[in-house]
Design a protein around this motif. Structure first.
Motif, PDB file in Angstrom:
ATOM      1  N   UNK A 130      19.856   7.472  -0.237  1.00  0.00           N
ATOM      2  CA  UNK A 130      20.631   8.025   0.763  1.00  0.00           C
ATOM      3  C   UNK A 130      20.898   6.952   1.984  1.00  0.00           C
ATOM      4  N   UNK A 131      21.985   6.678   2.150  1.00  0.00           N
ATOM      5  CA  UNK A 131      22.011   5.823   3.108  1.00  0.00           C
ATOM      6  C   UNK A 131      22.129   6.564   4.637  1.00  0.00           C
ATOM      7  N   UNK A 132      21.512   5.865   5.488  1.00  0.00           N
ATOM      8  CA  UNK A 132      21.703   6.892   6.736  1.00  0.00           C
ATOM      9  C   UNK A 132      22.521   6.287   7.659  1.00  0.00           C
ATOM     10  N   UNK A 133      23.704   7.107   8.184  1.00  0.00           N
ATOM     11  CA  UNK A 133      24.722   6.976   8.904  1.00  0.00           C
ATOM     12  C   UNK A 133      24.324   7.076  10.398  1.00  0.00           C
TER      13      UNK A 133
ATOM     14  N   UNK B 129      16.221   2.262   2.494  1.00  0.00           N
ATOM     15  CA  UNK B 129      17.204   3.340   2.034  1.00  0.00           C
ATOM     16  C   UNK B 129      16.237   4.596   1.470  1.00  0.00           C
ATOM     17  N   UNK B 130      16.198   5.652   2.202  1.00  0.00           N
ATOM     18  CA  UNK B 130      15.366   6.765   1.718  1.00  0.00           C
ATOM     19  C   UNK B 130      15.950   7.283   0.324  1.00  0.00           C
ATOM     20  N   UNK B 131      15.064   7.854  -0.359  1.00  0.00           N
ATOM     21  CA  UNK B 131      15.381   8.538  -1.670  1.00  0.00           C
ATOM     22  C   UNK B 131      14.788   9.804  -1.430  1.00  0.00           C
ATOM     23  N   UNK B 132      15.692  10.735  -1.664  1.00  0.00           N
ATOM     24  CA  UNK B 132      15.501  12.127  -1.755  1.00  0.00           C
ATOM     25  C   UNK B 132      16.292  12.716  -3.031  1.00  0.00           C
ATOM     26  N   UNK B 133      15.313  13.664  -3.829  1.00  0.00           N
ATOM     27  CA  UNK B 133      15.817  14.290  -4.985  1.00  0.00           C
ATOM     28  C   UNK B 133      16.141  13.304  -6.111  1.00  0.00           C
ATOM     29  N   UNK B 134      15.667  11.983  -5.858  1.00  0.00           N
ATOM     30  CA  UNK B 134      15.795  10.895  -6.922  1.00  0.00           C
ATOM     31  C   UNK B 134      17.263  10.208  -6.702  1.00  0.00           C
ATOM     32  N   UNK B 135      17.802  10.552  -5.352  1.00  0.00           N
ATOM     33  CA  UNK B 135      19.385   9.802  -4.938  1.00  0.00           C
ATOM     34  C   UNK B 135      18.955   9.078  -3.618  1.00  0.00           C
TER      35      UNK B 135
ATOM     36  N   UNK C 190      33.460   9.405   4.494  1.00  0.00           N
ATOM     37  CA  UNK C 190      32.682   9.785   3.399  1.00  0.00           C
ATOM     38  C   UNK C 190      32.045  10.901   3.595  1.00  0.00           C
ATOM     39  N   UNK C 191      31.741  11.411   2.268  1.00  0.00           N
ATOM     40  CA  UNK C 191      31.187  12.756   2.118  1.00  0.00           C
ATOM     41  C   UNK C 191      29.455  12.719   2.683  1.00  0.00           C
ATOM     42  N   UNK C 192      29.358  13.419   3.674  1.00  0.00           N
ATOM     43  CA  UNK C 192      27.967  13.237   4.370  1.00  0.00           C
ATOM     44  C   UNK C 192      27.145  14.486   4.147  1.00  0.00           C
ATOM     45  N   UNK C 193      25.693  14.149   4.106  1.00  0.00           N
ATOM     46  CA  UNK C 193      25.137  15.349   4.035  1.00  0.00           C
ATOM     47  C   UNK C 193      23.614  15.122   5.069  1.00  0.00           C
TER      48      UNK C 193
ATOM     49  N   UNK D 197      23.632  11.551   6.339  1.00  0.00           N
ATOM     50  CA  UNK D 197      23.549  10.252   5.518  1.00  0.00           C
ATOM     51  C   UNK D 197      24.694  10.420   4.412  1.00  0.00           C
ATOM     52  N   UNK D 198      24.709   9.321   3.738  1.00  0.00           N
ATOM     53  CA  UNK D 198      25.775   9.374   2.572  1.00  0.00           C
ATOM     54  C   UNK D 198      24.856   9.090   1.387  1.00  0.00           C
ATOM     55  N   UNK D 199      25.151  10.061   0.299  1.00  0.00           N
ATOM     56  CA  UNK D 199      24.270  10.005  -0.837  1.00  0.00           C
ATOM     57  C   UNK D 199      24.989   8.808  -1.913  1.00  0.00           C
TER      58      UNK D 199
END
Length: 181
Positions: free
Chosen positions: A9-12, A1-7, A154-157, A174-176
Protein backbone atom coordinates in the motif's frame (compact mmCIF):
# COMPACT_ATOMS: atom_id res chain seq x y z
CA UNK A 1 5.61 0.88 2.09
CA UNK A 2 3.08 -0.84 4.38
CA UNK A 3 1.97 -4.35 3.52
CA UNK A 4 -1.67 -5.19 4.33
CA UNK A 5 -3.33 -8.49 3.38
CA UNK A 6 -0.15 -9.29 1.45
CA UNK A 7 -0.59 -6.18 -0.69
CA UNK A 8 1.79 -3.23 -0.87
CA UNK A 9 0.00 0.00 0.00
CA UNK A 10 1.50 3.32 -1.06
CA UNK A 11 0.45 5.98 1.46
CA UNK A 12 -1.09 8.95 -0.34
CA UNK A 13 -2.36 10.91 2.70
CA UNK A 14 -0.99 9.94 6.12
CA UNK A 15 -3.04 9.64 9.31
CA UNK A 16 -1.27 12.75 10.62
CA UNK A 17 -2.06 14.77 7.47
CA UNK A 18 -5.70 13.70 7.64
CA UNK A 19 -5.99 14.62 11.34
CA UNK A 20 -4.54 18.08 10.69
CA UNK A 21 -6.84 18.64 7.72
CA UNK A 22 -9.91 17.51 9.70
CA UNK A 23 -9.19 20.22 12.30
CA UNK A 24 -8.81 22.83 9.56
CA UNK A 25 -12.09 21.73 7.94
CA UNK A 26 -13.86 21.82 11.31
CA UNK A 27 -12.67 25.41 11.79
CA UNK A 28 -13.96 26.35 8.33
CA UNK A 29 -17.32 24.67 8.92
CA UNK A 30 -17.91 26.13 12.39
CA UNK A 31 -16.89 29.60 11.20
CA UNK A 32 -19.88 29.48 8.84
CA UNK A 33 -22.23 29.55 11.85
CA UNK A 34 -24.87 27.18 10.54
CA UNK A 35 -28.18 27.20 12.43
CA UNK A 36 -29.75 23.92 13.58
CA UNK A 37 -27.08 21.96 11.69
CA UNK A 38 -27.73 18.36 10.69
CA UNK A 39 -24.66 16.42 9.55
CA UNK A 40 -25.48 13.47 7.30
CA UNK A 41 -22.76 10.90 6.67
CA UNK A 42 -23.07 9.01 3.38
CA UNK A 43 -22.39 5.35 4.06
CA UNK A 44 -20.34 3.32 3.84
CA UNK A 45 -17.12 5.03 2.82
CA UNK A 46 -17.43 8.24 4.85
CA UNK A 47 -18.00 6.73 8.31
CA UNK A 48 -14.46 7.25 9.62
CA UNK A 49 -14.04 10.69 8.06
CA UNK A 50 -17.47 11.78 9.35
CA UNK A 51 -16.73 10.57 12.89
CA UNK A 52 -13.38 12.37 13.03
CA UNK A 53 -14.78 15.52 11.43
CA UNK A 54 -17.76 15.65 13.81
CA UNK A 55 -15.48 15.23 16.84
CA UNK A 56 -13.24 18.02 15.51
CA UNK A 57 -16.34 20.20 15.02
CA UNK A 58 -17.30 19.50 18.64
CA UNK A 59 -13.84 20.67 19.74
CA UNK A 60 -14.55 23.91 17.83
CA UNK A 61 -17.82 24.42 19.74
CA UNK A 62 -20.29 23.02 17.21
CA UNK A 63 -23.07 20.67 18.34
CA UNK A 64 -24.75 19.26 15.22
CA UNK A 65 -27.21 16.41 15.10
CA UNK A 66 -25.88 13.44 13.15
CA UNK A 67 -27.65 11.12 10.73
CA UNK A 68 -26.64 8.49 8.18
CA UNK A 69 -27.82 7.73 4.66
CA UNK A 70 -26.86 4.73 2.62
CA UNK A 71 -26.79 5.85 -1.00
CA UNK A 72 -25.82 3.46 -3.77
CA UNK A 73 -24.69 4.29 -7.27
CA UNK A 74 -22.69 1.14 -7.77
CA UNK A 75 -23.85 -2.03 -9.45
CA UNK A 76 -21.55 -5.02 -9.71
CA UNK A 77 -18.58 -2.96 -8.53
CA UNK A 78 -18.79 -0.14 -11.05
CA UNK A 79 -20.77 3.07 -11.31
CA UNK A 80 -24.09 2.18 -12.86
CA UNK A 81 -25.43 5.69 -13.30
CA UNK A 82 -28.50 4.88 -11.21
CA UNK A 83 -28.49 6.38 -7.72
CA UNK A 84 -30.72 4.87 -5.02
CA UNK A 85 -31.42 5.49 -1.35
CA UNK A 86 -30.87 2.19 0.45
CA UNK A 87 -31.28 3.64 3.97
CA UNK A 88 -32.85 7.02 4.59
CA UNK A 89 -32.54 9.47 7.48
CA UNK A 90 -35.12 9.70 10.27
CA UNK A 91 -35.03 13.49 10.78
CA UNK A 92 -37.13 16.09 9.02
CA UNK A 93 -34.82 18.51 7.20
CA UNK A 94 -37.39 21.25 6.64
CA UNK A 95 -35.82 24.64 7.33
CA UNK A 96 -32.51 23.16 8.48
CA UNK A 97 -28.94 23.63 7.38
CA UNK A 98 -27.54 20.27 6.29
CA UNK A 99 -23.92 19.23 5.84
CA UNK A 100 -23.49 16.12 3.68
CA UNK A 101 -20.24 14.30 4.44
CA UNK A 102 -18.81 11.84 1.93
CA UNK A 103 -15.48 10.15 1.41
CA UNK A 104 -14.83 11.12 -2.19
CA UNK A 105 -16.37 13.34 -4.84
CA UNK A 106 -15.79 11.74 -8.23
CA UNK A 107 -18.53 11.80 -10.89
CA UNK A 108 -20.71 14.01 -8.70
CA UNK A 109 -23.85 11.97 -9.36
CA UNK A 110 -24.32 10.61 -5.83
CA UNK A 111 -23.82 13.91 -4.02
CA UNK A 112 -25.90 15.89 -6.53
CA UNK A 113 -28.74 13.36 -6.22
CA UNK A 114 -28.58 13.46 -2.41
CA UNK A 115 -28.27 17.25 -2.21
CA UNK A 116 -31.20 17.73 -4.59
CA UNK A 117 -33.28 15.21 -2.63
CA UNK A 118 -32.71 17.04 0.66
CA UNK A 119 -33.43 20.44 -0.90
CA UNK A 120 -36.68 19.04 -2.35
CA UNK A 121 -37.60 17.98 1.19
CA UNK A 122 -37.26 21.57 2.37
CA UNK A 123 -33.70 21.85 3.68
CA UNK A 124 -32.70 25.50 4.09
CA UNK A 125 -29.22 24.74 2.72
CA UNK A 126 -27.17 21.68 1.84
CA UNK A 127 -23.38 22.01 1.96
CA UNK A 128 -20.94 19.32 0.91
CA UNK A 129 -17.83 18.17 2.79
CA UNK A 130 -15.61 15.53 1.20
CA UNK A 131 -12.33 14.04 2.26
CA UNK A 132 -11.15 13.67 -1.33
CA UNK A 133 -12.01 15.58 -4.50
CA UNK A 134 -11.17 13.72 -7.69
CA UNK A 135 -11.98 16.36 -10.30
CA UNK A 136 -10.57 14.26 -13.15
CA UNK A 137 -13.61 11.95 -12.83
CA UNK A 138 -16.32 14.65 -12.65
CA UNK A 139 -19.24 13.98 -14.98
CA UNK A 140 -21.53 16.80 -13.82
CA UNK A 141 -21.01 20.34 -12.59
CA UNK A 142 -20.66 20.02 -8.82
CA UNK A 143 -18.17 21.35 -6.31
CA UNK A 144 -17.81 20.59 -2.61
CA UNK A 145 -17.94 23.44 -0.11
CA UNK A 146 -15.27 21.79 2.08
CA UNK A 147 -12.50 19.61 0.63
CA UNK A 148 -9.90 17.69 2.59
CA UNK A 149 -7.53 16.93 -0.28
CA UNK A 150 -7.45 17.00 -4.05
CA UNK A 151 -7.01 13.41 -5.16
CA UNK A 152 -5.04 12.26 -8.19
CA UNK A 153 -6.71 9.77 -10.51
CA UNK A 154 -5.94 6.62 -8.53
CA UNK A 155 -8.23 4.06 -6.95
CA UNK A 156 -7.75 4.75 -3.25
CA UNK A 157 -8.44 2.75 -0.11
CA UNK A 158 -8.26 3.26 3.62
CA UNK A 159 -9.81 5.66 6.10
CA UNK A 160 -13.21 4.08 5.39
CA UNK A 161 -12.78 3.42 1.67
CA UNK A 162 -12.48 -0.11 0.40
CA UNK A 163 -11.96 -2.53 -2.41
CA UNK A 164 -14.14 -5.65 -2.09
CA UNK A 165 -14.85 -4.72 1.57
CA UNK A 166 -11.14 -4.71 2.45
CA UNK A 167 -8.77 -1.97 3.66
CA UNK A 168 -11.44 0.28 5.29
CA UNK A 169 -9.59 0.03 8.63
CA UNK A 170 -6.40 1.71 7.44
CA UNK A 171 -5.72 4.99 9.30
CA UNK A 172 -4.45 6.60 6.08
CA UNK A 173 -5.49 6.87 2.44
CA UNK A 174 -3.43 4.74 0.12
CA UNK A 175 -3.09 3.11 -3.25
CA UNK A 176 -2.97 -0.67 -3.56
CA UNK A 177 0.00 -1.56 -5.72
CA UNK A 178 -0.44 -4.46 -8.13
CA UNK A 179 -3.70 -6.42 -8.28
CA UNK A 180 -6.00 -5.15 -5.47
CA UNK A 181 -8.40 -8.10 -5.43
Amino acid sequence: MPVVREKDIEVLFSAEEIARRNLELAKEITAHEYKDLLVISILKGSFIFAADLIRAMHEMGSAPEVEFMFISSYGAGTTSGEVRVLRDIDNDVTGRDVLLVDDILESGKTLKFTRDLLLSRGAKSVSLAVLLDKTSRRQIELNADYVGFNCPDYFVVGYGMDVAHAFRELPYVGIVKGDAA
